[in-house]
Write a protein that holds these residues in place. Structure first.
Motif, PDB file in Angstrom:
ATOM      1  N   ASP A  85       0.833  -1.201   0.000  1.00 14.36           N
ATOM      2  CA  ASP A  85       0.000   0.000   0.000  1.00 14.36           C
ATOM      3  C   ASP A  85       0.866   1.249   0.000  1.00 14.36           C
ATOM      4  N   ILE A  86       0.416   2.271  -0.727  1.00 11.80           N
ATOM      5  CA  ILE A  86       0.983   3.603  -0.646  1.00 11.80           C
ATOM      6  C   ILE A  86      -0.111   4.474  -0.039  1.00 11.80           C
ATOM      7  N   ASN A 186       1.977   7.932 -10.529  1.00  8.17           N
ATOM      8  CA  ASN A 186       0.599   7.713 -10.983  1.00  8.17           C
ATOM      9  C   ASN A 186      -0.329   7.372  -9.823  1.00  8.17           C
ATOM     10  N   ALA A 187       0.194   6.697  -8.812  1.00  9.50           N
ATOM     11  CA  ALA A 187      -0.625   6.320  -7.660  1.00  9.50           C
ATOM     12  C   ALA A 187      -1.042   7.535  -6.837  1.00  9.50           C
ATOM     13  N   LEU A 188      -0.272   8.613  -6.901  1.00 13.79           N
ATOM     14  CA  LEU A 188      -0.578   9.804  -6.104  1.00 13.79           C
ATOM     15  C   LEU A 188      -1.956  10.372  -6.438  1.00 13.79           C
ATOM     16  N   LYS A 189      -2.376  10.205  -7.683  1.00 15.28           N
ATOM     17  CA  LYS A 189      -3.681  10.725  -8.094  1.00 15.28           C
ATOM     18  C   LYS A 189      -4.831  10.024  -7.365  1.00 15.28           C
ATOM     19  N   ARG A 190      -4.564   8.845  -6.824  1.00 17.33           N
ATOM     20  CA  ARG A 190      -5.614   8.061  -6.159  1.00 17.33           C
ATOM     21  C   ARG A 190      -5.581   8.202  -4.638  1.00 17.33           C
ATOM     22  N   LEU A 200       0.526  -0.549  -4.767  1.00 18.50           N
ATOM     23  CA  LEU A 200       1.600  -0.538  -5.759  1.00 18.50           C
ATOM     24  C   LEU A 200       1.957  -1.988  -6.079  1.00 18.50           C
ATOM     25  N   HIS A 201       2.152  -2.259  -7.355  1.00 17.25           N
ATOM     26  CA  HIS A 201       2.473  -3.620  -7.783  1.00 17.25           C
ATOM     27  C   HIS A 201       3.873  -3.669  -8.385  1.00 17.25           C
TER      28      HIS A 201
END
Length: 308
Positions: A85-86, A186-190, A200-201
């Motif tokens: 998880d982030i 890209n994950a920061l947007k979520r 994160l994968h």
């Protein structure tokens, strides 16, 4: 005049709120309408934050001492991909790490296992690192937090004066994107709002740091956590070589939000006094720089120069 009166009223409210135990925050969050306790008031949140071995610090390279025991660290399990998880934890972005990733060597007194990493940044790629080098503040800094492998939690490790080992990495703006960081950015947007997370994968720690061959030059000192409770139980290793990110990638972190809805920027604690502590460096970087300067001066005097 009306705004001034309003601000004063909020200041009175702030004093009342602080007396009942306000939330700690960064200086960028402190305002009349957000009566949180900024870095100067952190000793009121936790007495340890007023201690004499606090972090971060300004590293003055010419005053650092060479320590031949500071050989390259060994990174075990950093190459393995993991899912994790982030999280937007309200103060930063945190990634929980598998404890199979470990470090030793480099005059560390034990093997330390990774537990999490997080970032500190400025505004849209502006100054934002916690540590500074000769007064220079970098756009962002990553901390990879480890605890001695015999401990089961950070709180347990913090009872040991060298129970925690943190690796600090600086970022520098580059003209192109760093593809290894695409999944993180890209994950920061979520996770724009505090308390949100996503997964994160297929990420590895080796993807996030410079190549191991570029990790031989670093600084070492004894310090603290850089957020309350500021426990003075951290062996710091701050690396000289930087990680490149584009301005767009750096700016993506500024799109996150604090709990009050403000953009999450300026997430760094100001540098703290050394109070007599020594800072050590590996290798002979400082000596090499001075030698180059001296040699350049000699060559210039005789009308020669280094080849381009």
């Amino acid at each position: 005049m009306g705004m001034h009166i309003l601000c004063c009223l909020w200041s009175v409210f702030a004093l009342v709120k602080m007396s009942s135990g306000a939330e700690w925050c960064y200086q960028s969050q402190v305002s009349c309408v957000n009566p949180c306790q900024g870095p100067l008031e952190w000793p009121e949140v936790a007495m340890t934050c007023g201690g004499r071995a606090q972090s971060p610090i300004n590293i003055v390279t010419k005053k650092t001492l060479k320590d031949d025991r500071l050989q390259p660290l060994r990174y075990n399990g950093y190459q393995f991909a993991f899912h994790s998880d982030i999280i937007n934890n309200g103060h930063s972005v945190q990634v929980n790490l598998p404890d199979s990733a470990k470090i030793d060597g480099g005059n560390l007194e034990s093997t330390y296992k990774a537990i999490q990493l997080h970032f500190h940044w400025g505004l849209n790629g502006g100054p934002g690192s916690e540590h500074t080098i000769d007064g220079e503040q970098y756009p962002m800094e990553m901390h990879i937090v480890h605890i001695k492998q015999q401990y089961h939690s950070l709180s347990e490790a913090l009872k040991d004066k060298s129970g925690v080992a943190v690796l600090g990495f600086f970022y520098q703006e580059s003209g192109s994107s760093n593809k290894k960081y695409e999944s993180v950015v890209n994950a920061l947007k979520r996770i724009t709002r505090p308390g949100t997370n996503t997964t994160l994968h297929d990420l590895s720690l080796d993807m996030l740091i410079p190549s191991h061959s570029n990790l031989s030059t670093y600084f070492r000192y004894q310090g603290s956590l850089t957020t309350p409770n500021c426990d003075e139980s951290v062996v710091w290793t701050v690396f000289e070589n930087t990680i490149p990110l584009s301005n767009e990638q750096l700016s993506a972190f500024s799109q996150l939000s604090f709990a009050d809805g403000q953009n999450m920027t300026g997430t760094y604690r100001p540098v703290q006094p050394l109070n007599g502590r020594e800072v050590y460096h590996s290798g002979s970087v400082a000596v090499w720089v001075n030698t180059v300067v001296l040699l350049s001066s000699v060559l210039a005097t005789v009308g020669l120069s280094f080849p381009e």
